[in-house]
Design a protein around this motif. Structure first.
Motif, PDB file in Angstrom:
ATOM      1  N   GLY A  10       0.804  -1.189   0.054  1.00 44.54           N
ATOM      2  CA  GLY A  10       0.114  -0.102   0.178  1.00 44.54           C
ATOM      3  C   GLY A  10       0.804   1.190   0.032  1.00 44.54           C
ATOM      4  O   GLY A  10       0.380   2.231   0.253  1.00 44.54           O
ATOM      5  N   GLY A  11       2.230   1.197  -0.478  1.00 39.20           N
ATOM      6  CA  GLY A  11       2.968   2.356  -0.307  1.00 39.20           C
ATOM      7  C   GLY A  11       3.342   2.969  -1.704  1.00 39.20           C
ATOM      8  O   GLY A  11       2.554   2.881  -2.579  1.00 39.20           O
ATOM      9  N   ALA A  12       4.191   3.918  -1.723  1.00 37.91           N
ATOM     10  CA  ALA A  12       4.614   4.612  -2.851  1.00 37.91           C
ATOM     11  C   ALA A  12       4.895   3.805  -4.046  1.00 37.91           C
ATOM     12  O   ALA A  12       4.540   4.370  -5.176  1.00 37.91           O
ATOM     13  N   ALA A  13       5.432   2.828  -3.868  1.00 39.84           N
ATOM     14  CA  ALA A  13       5.980   1.670  -4.911  1.00 39.84           C
ATOM     15  C   ALA A  13       4.697   1.138  -5.685  1.00 39.84           C
ATOM     16  O   ALA A  13       4.482   1.221  -6.844  1.00 39.84           O
ATOM     17  N   VAL A  46       4.903   3.537   5.037  1.00 47.58           N
ATOM     18  CA  VAL A  46       5.475   4.001   6.223  1.00 47.58           C
ATOM     19  C   VAL A  46       5.902   5.197   6.234  1.00 47.58           C
ATOM     20  O   VAL A  46       5.767   6.021   6.871  1.00 47.58           O
ATOM     21  N   TYR A  48       5.550   8.137   4.308  1.00 47.26           N
ATOM     22  CA  TYR A  48       4.724   9.190   4.009  1.00 47.26           C
ATOM     23  C   TYR A  48       3.461   9.318   4.877  1.00 47.26           C
ATOM     24  O   TYR A  48       2.536  10.052   4.493  1.00 47.26           O
ATOM     25  N   LEU A  57      11.541  15.262   3.999  1.00 44.72           N
ATOM     26  CA  LEU A  57      12.060  14.600   2.868  1.00 44.72           C
ATOM     27  C   LEU A  57      13.438  14.411   3.011  1.00 44.72           C
ATOM     28  O   LEU A  57      13.951  15.708   3.412  1.00 44.72           O
ATOM     29  N   ASN A  58      14.490  13.487   2.689  1.00 48.39           N
ATOM     30  CA  ASN A  58      15.777  13.636   2.533  1.00 48.39           C
ATOM     31  C   ASN A  58      16.144  14.014   1.095  1.00 48.39           C
ATOM     32  O   ASN A  58      17.351  13.886   0.993  1.00 48.39           O
ATOM     33  N   ALA A 124      -4.553  -7.145   3.976  1.00 53.36           N
ATOM     34  CA  ALA A 124      -3.285  -7.482   3.278  1.00 53.36           C
ATOM     35  C   ALA A 124      -3.271  -8.884   2.769  1.00 53.36           C
ATOM     36  O   ALA A 124      -4.497  -9.824   3.058  1.00 53.36           O
ATOM     37  N   ALA A 125      -2.645  -9.250   1.611  1.00 47.61           N
ATOM     38  CA  ALA A 125      -2.827 -10.602   1.173  1.00 47.61           C
ATOM     39  C   ALA A 125      -1.961 -11.497   2.028  1.00 47.61           C
ATOM     40  O   ALA A 125      -0.937 -11.187   2.720  1.00 47.61           O
ATOM     41  N   GLY A 154       7.788  -2.764   0.656  1.00 45.72           N
ATOM     42  CA  GLY A 154       8.617  -2.056   1.357  1.00 45.72           C
ATOM     43  C   GLY A 154       9.558  -2.773   2.281  1.00 45.72           C
ATOM     44  O   GLY A 154       9.864  -3.868   2.050  1.00 45.72           O
ATOM     45  N   TRP A 179       7.464   4.086  14.458  1.00 47.83           N
ATOM     46  CA  TRP A 179       6.507   4.668  13.666  1.00 47.83           C
ATOM     47  C   TRP A 179       5.185   4.691  14.510  1.00 47.83           C
ATOM     48  O   TRP A 179       4.455   5.624  14.781  1.00 47.83           O
ATOM     49  N   HIS A 384       7.147 -11.107   8.893  1.00 46.02           N
ATOM     50  CA  HIS A 384       6.092 -10.872   7.834  1.00 46.02           C
ATOM     51  C   HIS A 384       5.443 -12.190   7.491  1.00 46.02           C
ATOM     52  O   HIS A 384       5.984 -12.983   6.913  1.00 46.02           O
ATOM     53  N   THR A 438      15.494   1.785  -2.665  1.00 39.29           N
ATOM     54  CA  THR A 438      14.648   2.088  -1.836  1.00 39.29           C
ATOM     55  C   THR A 438      13.994   3.375  -1.942  1.00 39.29           C
ATOM     56  O   THR A 438      12.862   3.615  -1.193  1.00 39.29           O
ATOM     57  N   ALA A 439      14.690   4.372  -2.567  1.00 42.47           N
ATOM     58  CA  ALA A 439      14.083   5.524  -2.740  1.00 42.47           C
ATOM     59  C   ALA A 439      13.230   5.855  -4.086  1.00 42.47           C
ATOM     60  O   ALA A 439      13.306   4.943  -4.978  1.00 42.47           O
ATOM     61  N   MET A 440      12.688   6.927  -3.965  1.00 45.42           N
ATOM     62  CA  MET A 440      11.636   7.177  -5.130  1.00 45.42           C
ATOM     63  C   MET A 440      12.266   7.437  -6.374  1.00 45.42           C
ATOM     64  O   MET A 440      11.867   6.826  -7.247  1.00 45.42           O
TER      65      MET A 440
HETATM   66  C1  LIG Z   1      11.408   7.180   7.428  1.00 41.48           C
HETATM   67  C2  LIG Z   1      11.411   7.089   5.960  1.00 41.48           C
HETATM   68  C3  LIG Z   1      11.790   8.439   5.518  1.00 41.48           C
HETATM   69  C4  LIG Z   1      12.163   8.110   3.742  1.00 41.48           C
HETATM   70  N1  LIG Z   1      12.381   9.248   3.269  1.00 41.48           N
HETATM   71  C5  LIG Z   1      12.804   9.325   1.922  1.00 41.48           C
HETATM   72  C6  LIG Z   1      12.764  10.535   1.351  1.00 41.48           C
HETATM   73  O1  LIG Z   1      12.831  11.630   1.564  1.00 41.48           O
HETATM   74  N2  LIG Z   1      12.925  10.252  -0.290  1.00 41.48           N
HETATM   75  C7  LIG Z   1      12.955   8.933  -1.082  1.00 41.48           C
HETATM   76  O2  LIG Z   1      12.915   9.016  -2.056  1.00 41.48           O
HETATM   77  N3  LIG Z   1      12.716   8.003  -0.082  1.00 41.48           N
HETATM   78  C8  LIG Z   1      12.597   8.195   1.288  1.00 41.48           C
HETATM   79  N4  LIG Z   1      12.416   6.931   1.900  1.00 41.48           N
HETATM   80  C9  LIG Z   1      12.246   5.505   1.141  1.00 41.48           C
HETATM   81  C10 LIG Z   1      11.063   4.697   0.937  1.00 41.48           C
HETATM   82  O3  LIG Z   1      11.357   3.650   1.287  1.00 41.48           O
HETATM   83  C11 LIG Z   1      10.506   4.957  -0.292  1.00 41.48           C
HETATM   84  O4  LIG Z   1      10.519   6.479  -0.592  1.00 41.48           O
HETATM   85  C12 LIG Z   1       8.991   4.545  -0.403  1.00 41.48           C
HETATM   86  O5  LIG Z   1       8.434   5.189   0.738  1.00 41.48           O
HETATM   87  C13 LIG Z   1       9.059   3.147  -0.501  1.00 41.48           C
HETATM   88  O6  LIG Z   1       7.908   2.800  -0.771  1.00 41.48           O
HETATM   89  P1  LIG Z   1       7.294   1.281  -0.606  1.00 41.48           P
HETATM   90  O7  LIG Z   1       5.803   1.130  -1.321  1.00 41.48           O
HETATM   91  O8  LIG Z   1       8.345   0.242  -1.386  1.00 41.48           O
HETATM   92  O9  LIG Z   1       7.288   0.726   0.757  1.00 41.48           O
HETATM   93  P2  LIG Z   1       6.214   1.198   2.103  1.00 41.48           P
HETATM   94  O10 LIG Z   1       6.195   2.428   2.250  1.00 41.48           O
HETATM   95  O11 LIG Z   1       7.061   0.453   3.334  1.00 41.48           O
HETATM   96  O12 LIG Z   1       5.015   0.463   1.813  1.00 41.48           O
HETATM   97  C14 LIG Z   1       4.683  -0.897   1.801  1.00 41.48           C
HETATM   98  C15 LIG Z   1       3.129  -1.017   1.884  1.00 41.48           C
HETATM   99  O13 LIG Z   1       2.913  -2.498   1.986  1.00 41.48           O
HETATM  100  C16 LIG Z   1       2.138  -2.687   3.023  1.00 41.48           C
HETATM  101  N5  LIG Z   1       1.969  -4.271   2.999  1.00 41.48           N
HETATM  102  C17 LIG Z   1       2.819  -5.076   3.684  1.00 41.48           C
HETATM  103  N6  LIG Z   1       2.500  -6.451   3.760  1.00 41.48           N
HETATM  104  C18 LIG Z   1       1.303  -6.648   2.942  1.00 41.48           C
HETATM  105  C19 LIG Z   1       0.571  -7.390   2.301  1.00 41.48           C
HETATM  106  N7  LIG Z   1       0.980  -8.846   2.724  1.00 41.48           N
HETATM  107  N8  LIG Z   1      -0.559  -7.123   1.823  1.00 41.48           N
HETATM  108  C20 LIG Z   1      -0.740  -5.958   1.235  1.00 41.48           C
HETATM  109  N9  LIG Z   1      -0.039  -5.013   1.637  1.00 41.48           N
HETATM  110  C21 LIG Z   1       1.031  -5.100   2.456  1.00 41.48           C
HETATM  111  C22 LIG Z   1       2.315  -1.891   4.041  1.00 41.48           C
HETATM  112  O14 LIG Z   1       1.366  -2.037   5.156  1.00 41.48           O
HETATM  113  C23 LIG Z   1       2.678  -0.611   3.591  1.00 41.48           C
HETATM  114  O15 LIG Z   1       1.705   0.175   3.496  1.00 41.48           O
HETATM  115  C24 LIG Z   1      12.049   6.707   3.409  1.00 41.48           C
HETATM  116  C25 LIG Z   1      11.738   5.856   4.150  1.00 41.48           C
HETATM  117  C26 LIG Z   1      11.755   5.730   5.447  1.00 41.48           C
HETATM  118  C27 LIG Z   1      11.088   4.618   6.240  1.00 41.48           C
END
Ligand SMILES: Cc1cc2nc3c(=O)[nH]c(=O)nc-3n(C[C@H](O)[C@H](O)[C@H](O)COP(=O)(O)OP(=O)(O)OC[C@H]3O[C@@H](n4cnc5c(N)ncnc54)[C@H](O)[C@@H]3O)c2cc1C
Length: 457
Positions: A10-13, A46, A48, A57-58, A124-125, A154, A179, A384, A438-440
């Motif tokens: 459910g995140g940015a990716a 997590v 955002y 943001l960093n 969640a799946a 994530g 968090w 997990h 890991t970053a955008m």
């Molecule tokens: C505190 C922090 C600050 C950051 N700042 C920056 C920044 O300034 N710039 C930058 O580019 N990057 C930054 N990052 C890196 C960050 O990892 C990425 O930008 C981005 O948020 C990653 O998104 P994601 O979707 O991969 O992961 P996540 O944001 O972790 O999202 C994963 C999601 O999957 C969900 N999930 C987990 N298991 C399941 C399941 N079984 N079924 C369905 N859903 C599930 C979780 O609930 C969560 O919502 C930061 C990271 C952190 C932790």
């Protein structure tokens, strides 16, 4: 083209992938997307999901767009709200979360207009069963068959450090998920002293937030080297060159010791070392791919902490606030490795640091101990549920260095010496294959390539 795709996360990716698919689906394509968001506000994840204005943001605003074709997309969004904002600014992460949510809403509307059917499943799946011609997604009693599935999960939920005893965990004074603590600070009374384990960017967020909420609390923050992340320069420093000559020299012989020497020399010859680190970013994935396994392990043992400090930097205003806390005597930094955390009476925990170089073991006490030791990507010991199920059933293999899953560079998960044709990962789970994942700026690139591949079938 795959007709039904499951996106899990459910995140940015996940949001970036959904948006790319909606944008690129050919008109009239009978495409179905099942989006398992895991609950929460879809798109924020997590990083955002924070509501604190102190959490910045960093990465500078101009580089945080969600699409490779529109790297300034976030800046454009922010400027519509406040035209005085600059591309070099470090803006609040909650504003970035607003941007992600608005892009998700736009993608859902676009999908509807194009006849793409999106089913948002706010859960969640639980399990996945990959096969040669598709993937079955299990959630509760429901089993849904997809032509392909993408894990966008994530980082993994943090595990308590070895040495934290059961009493310390049971009393609620040892915090493994910072968090969750920051989201509900009022449930915890202000301690006289709090101990923060770790000194990375998460520790910095935790310290700033808790110091503002508990003005009388003293903080001790510790890590093996006792050093904070480096700070960004106030203005963006463009790399002096594209890093090409340095990259060529690094490629000649991929050995860590040699690489570190070349990096030190390049940094000494540059006006600012940050330009050297930044010039390597577009090449990092390729360099990592060339590094032999034993050299990767050596990097993680000896150089990871220094790389993370230099690569993941604090915005200058954040560095100033941390310095102010230190000057005011409210924050003390220590070097040390945690050996044990035990209850010391009803309202305190005692942290024992391992003896080092002839010094005896030291102890620290605090009414609260917060663990902030960086992103967990170690599948070998994760709790997990979905990833455990995949590993236990042999559908996914943990990276041997604890960096996510074993995968191909295009994200396909490996098992048994080959790759699943239709099960992919995106983001942090690919650290073992790509390192920089890991970053955008990297995630949006992965989302674009994966969307093209899924639509090509
Ligand atoms: C505190 C922090 C600050 C950051 N700042 C920056 C920044 O300034 N710039 C930058 O580019 N990057 C930054 N990052 C890196 C960050 O990892 C990425 O930008 C981005 O948020 C990653 O998104 P994601 O979707 O991969 O992961 P996540 O944001 O972790 O999202 C994963 C999601 O999957 C969900 N999930 C987990 N298991 C399941 C399941 N079984 N079924 C369905 N859903 C599930 C979780 O609930 C969560 O919502 C930061 C990271 C952190 C932790």
């Amino acid at each position: 083209m795959y007709r039904r795709v499951a996106i899990i996360g459910g995140g940015a990716a996940a949001a970036a992938l959904l948006s790319e698919l909606a944008e690129r689906a050919p008109p009239g394509a009978a495409l179905h997307l099942d989006w398992y968001t895991g609950g929460g506000r879809p798109g924020r994840g997590v990083a955002y999901g924070t509501d604190s204005p102190r959490h910045l943001l960093n990465v500078r605003a101009a580089s945080m767009g969600m699409f490779t074709g529109k790297p300034q997309g976030f800046l454009d969004y922010a400027r519509r709200l406040d035209p005085s904002l600059a591309g070099t600014d470090f803006l609040p992460r909650r504003l970035y979360g607003d941007y992600l949510e608005s892009e998700v809403a736009r993608a859902l509307a676009l999908a509807r207009a194009r006849g793409v059917d999106v089913r948002v499943v706010p859960f969640a799946a639980d399990a996945l069963v990959p096969e040669a011609d598709g993937v079955t997604v299990v959630r509760g009693e429901e089993q849904a068959r997809a032509d392909a599935a993408v894990l966008a999960l994530g980082a993994l939920p943090a595990q308590p450090l070895a040495g934290v005893d059961a009493d310390a965990l049971a009393g609620g004074r040892y915090v493994t998920d910072p968090w969750a603590l920051l989201a509900q600070p009022s449930t915890v009374p202000a301690p006289e002293q709090a101990v923060v384990i770790g000194l990375g960017l998460t520790a910095v967020d935790v310290l700033l937030e808790l110091a503002a909420r508990w003005p009388a609390t003293h903080f001790v923050a510790l890590s093996r080297h006792g050093r904070l992340p480096e700070s960004h320069l106030p203005a963006a420093s463009a790399p002096a060159d594209d890093g090409g000559a340095l990259v060529d020299a690094l490629r000649e012989a991929p050995q860590l010791r040699r690489w570190l020497r070349l990096l030190r020399e390049a940094a000494a010859a540059s006006a600012d070392w940050r330009t050297v680190i930044d010039s390597l970013r577009p090449h990092t994935q390729g360099l990592w791919a060339e590094l032999p396994a034993e050299e990767r392990a050596r990097f993680l043992r000896h150089a990871r902490w220094a790389w993370e400090r230099a690569r993941h930097r604090m915005p200058p205003q954040v560095a100033e606030e941390i310095t102010a806390l230190e000057r005011a005597g409210r924050l003390e930094r220590r070097r040390g490795r945690v050996q044990a955390v035990r209850a010391a009476g009803a309202d305190r925990l005692r942290v024992t640091l391992a003896p080092a170089r002839g010094r005896p073991a030291q102890t620290l006490e605090g009414g609260l101990v917060v663990q902030t030791v960086g992103l967990d990507t170690d599948l070998r010991r994760t709790a997990h549920p979905l990833l455990r199920q995949l590993v236990v059933n042999g559908h996914a293999l943990p990276d041997p260095l604890g960096l996510g899953v074993q995968a191909e560079p295009d994200g396909r998960l490996r098992h048994d010496g080959e790759a699943w044709p239709r099960l992919f990962a995106i983001g942090s789970l690919l650290r073992g294959t790509l390192w920089e994942s890991t970053a955008m700026p990297e995630i949006r690139q992965q989302a674009r390539s994966l969307a093209e591949r899924l639509l090509a079938g």
